[in-house]
Design an enzyme around this catalytic site. Structure first.
Site, mmCIF file in Angstrom:
data_model
loop_
_atom_site.group_PDB
_atom_site.id
_atom_site.type_symbol
_atom_site.label_atom_id
_atom_site.label_comp_id
_atom_site.label_asym_id
_atom_site.label_seq_id
_atom_site.Cartn_x
_atom_site.Cartn_y
_atom_site.Cartn_z
ATOM 1 C CG HIS A 191 -7.428 -2.841 -8.869
ATOM 2 N ND1 HIS A 191 -7.044 -3.666 -7.849
ATOM 3 C CD2 HIS A 191 -8.261 -1.927 -8.317
ATOM 4 C CE1 HIS A 191 -7.595 -3.268 -6.720
ATOM 5 N NE2 HIS A 191 -8.337 -2.219 -6.978
ATOM 6 C CB ALA A 192 -12.645 -4.545 -10.307
ATOM 7 C CG HIS B 24 -17.361 -3.769 -4.256
ATOM 8 N ND1 HIS B 24 -17.342 -3.453 -2.922
ATOM 9 C CD2 HIS B 24 -16.463 -2.931 -4.842
ATOM 10 C CE1 HIS B 24 -16.473 -2.472 -2.705
ATOM 11 N NE2 HIS B 24 -15.928 -2.142 -3.856
ATOM 12 C CD GLU B 25 -15.618 -2.110 -8.469
ATOM 13 O OE1 GLU B 25 -15.862 -0.888 -8.532
ATOM 14 O OE2 GLU B 25 -14.668 -2.565 -7.819
ATOM 15 C CD GLU C 272 -14.338 1.350 -1.810
ATOM 16 O OE1 GLU C 272 -14.622 0.221 -2.258
ATOM 17 O OE2 GLU C 272 -13.876 2.259 -2.527
ATOM 18 C CG HIS D 176 -5.778 -0.230 -3.236
ATOM 19 N ND1 HIS D 176 -5.834 -1.550 -3.608
ATOM 20 C CD2 HIS D 176 -7.051 0.248 -3.364
ATOM 21 C CE1 HIS D 176 -7.074 -1.857 -3.949
ATOM 22 N NE2 HIS D 176 -7.833 -0.802 -3.805
#
Length: 670
Positions: free
Chosen positions: A385-386, A415-416, A443, A544
C-alpha cells in the site's frame, strides 16, 4: 486513484500523522515511557517548547521501527513496531496528563492550539492501563502484518499456487473474464477473515483510550480534529456530498449500462447495484481501469497512459537484455527484469518530481532516491500500500510503493510526492505544527497536481499522442478524470460511516459485514455478486481498516483539491474553462502553493484555506464547474434509461447520526 497515505497510521492522527511525528524514548525498547521530570515552575509555553524538543528527539526511532515493520514483515519487526508504538503512546499519555495543570491559565494562542493537538495526537487513542496499551499496540501491529503478508492460495502440494494483492489487482485491472475477476476478488477478501476477532478487541481498546481522553468513543475523537465541534463534521460532509451526488448518480447510470452491455444478464446486481468484482478495483473506489469499457469515443485520440508506460518499461527491459549474453540463465534474467522495473519506477518518480520543481519547489533530497522502496522486493513480504514518510522532521523523506508501469501507479506517485513536499515545506514549523491544516489538506496536495495533468501536459511528456480539440476529445478527457475522482466520492464517506457506527456501538460485531455492505449499497450503489455473511470480514480487506487510518480525510480531499486547483489556476492567470488549466511550470502558482504548505497545522484550517482560495468554507462548486461538460453529456446518454438504484432495506444503517444520512436513492423506473 488509490487513495492511500498510511504514514504511521497506527500511532498518529490528523494533527501529527502526515508529518510523521512519531516518537520513541531511547534505544531500550523495553521501557514503556520516557522518564520525564516535570519542572514545578514550568509555564505552558515552556511545557510546549519541551514537548516539541522531545518529539523531535524521539521520532526517528519510532519511524524506523514502523518502516521496518512495513518493509520487512516478520515477527521480529512487528514486535519492535509494537513496542516502540507502545512507548510513544505511553509518553503521549504522560504529556496529556502534564498538560492538565495548565487548564484555565493564560497562554498564547499558539500554545493553546498545541496543547489541544496533543490531545488529538493519536488515531489510536491510548488507554491509560499499561497492560491494555501493550495489548492494543500488539494487535495493531499484528493486523497490519496480516494485511501486508496476505495472499490467496489454491491447490495442494506441488500444485499449490499463491497470489498477493498486486497480482490479484492485475486480474481486476486487465481481465474481462467474469469468473476470473470473481475468483480474484473473493480470493483477496479471504485474507481479512482472521482479523475479525482482533479487530473486535481493537475497537474495545481504542474506545477505552478515547474515554480516558474525555471523548465518548474513538469516532468522536477522530471528528474532533477539524477546528469545529465534532457533531458538525457529519453534517458538513453530508452538505458536500449533496452537492456532488447528482453527478455521481449520472456516472453510475452510464457505467451500469456499459457493464450490462459487456456482461449480459450479469452486469447488474438486483436493485440496479454495480457488481463489486467488475469495477476494475478491489474496493470499487476508482473505476479508471474500466477505460476500455467506458471510454466514450475511442476514435477521438488515445489517452492510454498505461499502454505508454508499459511500452517505456519494455523498451528499457529490452535494452538491458540486449546488453546481456543471450544465453543467460533464468535467475539472471529475473535479475535483469527486476533492475529494469526499479529503473523504470525511478524514472516515473523523476517525472513527477519535475512537476513540483517546475513550480519553484526544491528537488527531492538525495536520500529519497537511496531509501525509498520503489518496487516490491523479491526476497520478503512488504506492505505494498503506497505511503509517504517523513522520518525525522528534518528532510529524511521517502515513499513506499510496489510500482508497476500503469496510469494508476503513475498518478499515485504524483499524489505521494504531494505529501512529501508538504512535509518538506512545514519542516521549519515546531513538531506539533508539522501536519496538514487538517488531514484532508494533506491528501489534496498531490491530487491538485494530478488535476493539472491535462491531456496537453501528458502529450508534452510523451505519454499520449496529439490530442484533437473536439467535443469528443473533451468528453474523453473528462471521463478519464471522473473515473478517478467522481467514482471515489461515496467510497470516501462510507468507510468512516461504518467505523463511526462500530465505535459508537450502533454497529455490533455480529453485524460487521452486513453493515459494511449496507453502506456500500447506500452510498456507492455497489454490491457483492453473491451473499456475504458474517463469516467474512470484508472491511478488513481494505488497508485503512486494519491500518487504522481515518478515511473522511480522503472525501474532504476530493473536494478541497478542486478548490486548490481553481485558486492556483487563477494565480497562474488562466482564463479559459477550468478543466483546460495546467499550471505546470508556473512560478506564481507555485509560490502561492508553497506558502500554504509552509503553514502546516499552525493555524485553523479555515484561515489557511482563505489565504489560498479567498474562502473559509469547503465547497464542491469547483467540482461541478470542472465536470460541467461531462455532466451534461451523461444526462444526454442516460436519457430514457433506468437510473438510480434501490438499496436493500438493511442499507439504512445506523452507522451515522440521522443528520448525516443521505436521502434515499432514486428507485429504478421501468
Amino acid at each position: 486513484m488509490i487513495h492511500r497515505h498510511a504514514l504511521l497510521a497506527l500511532a498518529v492522527a490528523a494533527s501529527l500523522t502526515l508529518a510523521g511525528c512519531n516518537r520513541t524514548a531511547s534505544p531500550d525498547a523495553g521501557t514503556t515511557a520516557t522518564d520525564t521530570t516535570t519542572p514545578g515552575d514550568e509555564t505552558a509555553d515552556q511545557f510546549i517548547a519541551r514537548v516539541n524538543e522531545e518529539l523531535r528527539a524521539l521520532m526517528p526511532e519510532l519511524t524506523a521501527s514502523q518502516w521496518l515493520s512495513a518493509t520487512y514483515i516478520n515477527d521480529d519487526s512487528q514486535l519492535l513496531a509494537a513496542k516502540y508504538n507502545e512507548r510513544y503512546l505511553a509518553q503521549l499519555n504522560e504529556w496529556i496528563e502534564q498538560a492538565r495543570r495548565f487548564e484555565g491559565q493564560q497562554m498564547t494562542p499558539e500554545t493553546a492550539r498545541a496543547i489541544n493537538l496533543l490531545k488529538l495526537g493519536a488515531a489510536m487513542p491510548p488507554p491509560r492501563d499499561p497492560e491494555h496499551l501493550a495489548e492494543l499496540t500488539k494487535i495493531a501491529s499484528k493486523m497490519e502484518g496480516t494485511y501486508g503478508a496476505g495472499q490467496y492460495c489454491t491447490g495442494e502440494g506441488e500444485a499449490r499456487s499463491c497470489r498477493q494483492l498486486g497480482e490479484l489487482e492485475d486480474v481486476l485491472r486487465s481481465s474481462r473474464d467474469y469468473d476470473a475477476q470473481l475468483d480474484a476478488w473473493q480470493g483477496w477478501h479471504t485474507i481479512a477473515q482472521p482479523m475479525r476477532a482482533d479487530y473486535t478487541r481493537f475497537v474495545e481498546l481504542v474506545n477505552e483510550g478515547a474515554r480516558d481522553l474525555g471523548f465518548a468513543d474513538a469516532g468522536e475523537a477522530w471528528r474532533s480534529g477539524y477546528d469545529m465541534p465534532p457533531a458538525e463534521l457529519a453534517a458538513e460532509t453530508d452538505r458536500l456530498w449533496g452537492q456532488v451526488k447528482p453527478l455521481y448518480e449520472q456516472l453510475h447510470c452510464y457505467t451500469r449500462a456499459r457493464l450490462d452491455a459487456r456482461y449480459p444478464g450479469r452486469g447488474t446486481v438486483d436493485g440496479g447495484l454495480l457488481p463489486a468484482h467488475l469495477m476494475g478495483n478491489m474496493w470499487q473506489q476508482d473505476w479508471g481501469n474500466l477505460w476500455d469499457i467506458l471510454q466514450p469515443y475511442p476514435a477521438a485520440g488515445s489517452l492510454d497512459v498505461t499502454g505508454a508506460l508499459e511500452k517505456n518499461y519494455q523498451t528499457l527491459l529490452n535494452e538491458r537484455m540486449v546488453r546481456e549474453n543471450a544465453l543467460i540463465d533464468s535467475d539472471r534474467r529475473a535479475d535483469v527484469a527486476h533492475a529494469a522495473k526499479l529503473e523504470n519506477a525511478k524514472r516515473m518518480n523523476q517525472r513527477a518530481e519535475d512537476f513540483y520543481v517546475s513550480l519553484g519547489m526544491p528537488k527531492l533530497p538525495e536520500s529519497f532516491w537511496t531509501k525509498t522502496q520503489f518496487i516490491k522486493p523479491r526476497d520478503r513480504d512488504v506492505v505494498c500500500h503506497a505511503s509517504a514518510w517523513d522520518m525525522n522532521m528534518a528532510g529524511d523523506v521517502r515513499t513506499k510503493m510496489c510500482t508497476k508501469p500503469n496510469e494508476e501507479d503513475f498518478t499515485t506517485i504524483y499524489h505521494e510526492l504531494g505529501h512529501i513536499y508538504y512535509d518538506l515545506a512545514y519542516n521549519s514549523q515546531p513538531p506539533l505544527f508539522q501536519g496538514g491544516a487538517h488531514d484532508g489538506f494533506h491528501e489534496a496536495i498531490g491530487d491538485t497536481v494530478v488535476l493539472a495533468m491535462t491531456p496537453q501536459y501528458l502529450q508534452t511528456i510523451g505519454l499520449v499522442g496529439e490530442q484533437q480539440q473536439t467535443q469528443e476529445s473533451l468528453v474523453n478527457s473528462q471521463m478519464r478524470m471522473a473515473l478517478a475522482k467522481v467514482s471515489f466520492l461515496p467510497f470516501g464517506l462510507m468507510i468512516d460511516r461504518w467505523r463511526w457506527g462500530v465505535f459508537d456501538g450502533s454497529i455490533t460485531p455480529d453485524n460487521y459485514n452486513a453493515a459494511w455492505w449496507s453502506l456500500k449499497a447506500q452510498y456507492q450503489g455497489a454490491a457483492p455478486p453473491s451473499p456475504r455473511g458474517e463469516e467474512f470480514f470484508d472491511a478488513g480487506a481494505k488497508y485503512h481498516v486494519p491500518g487504522n487510518t481515518p478515511y473522511t480525510r480522503y472525501f474532504l480531499s476530493h473536494v478541497l483539491q478542486f478548490q486548490f486547483y481553481k485558486a492556483l489556476c487563477d494565480a497562474a492567470g488562466h482564463t479559459g474553462p477550468l478543466y483546460e488549466c495546467s499550471f505546470y511550470g508556473n512560478k506564481a502558482a507555485g509560490e502561492k502553493f508553497w506558502a500554504m504548505l509552509q503553514k502546516g497545522n499552525s493555524q485553523p484550517w479555515q484561515q489557511t484555506l482563505k489565504e489560498l482560495t479567498g474562502e473559509e468554507r469547503m465547497d464542491a462548486a469547483p467540482v461541478l464547474e470542472y465536470f460541467a461538460p461531462l455532466q451534461a453529456w451523461l444526462a444526454q446518454q442516460n436519457e430514457g434509461r433506468t437510473c438510480g438504484w434501490t438499496a436493500p432495506a438493511a442499507a439504512q444503517s445506523p452507522a451515522a447520526p440521522a443528520a448525516s444520512q443521505p436521502a434515499a436513492e432514486t428507485p429504478p423506473r421501468g
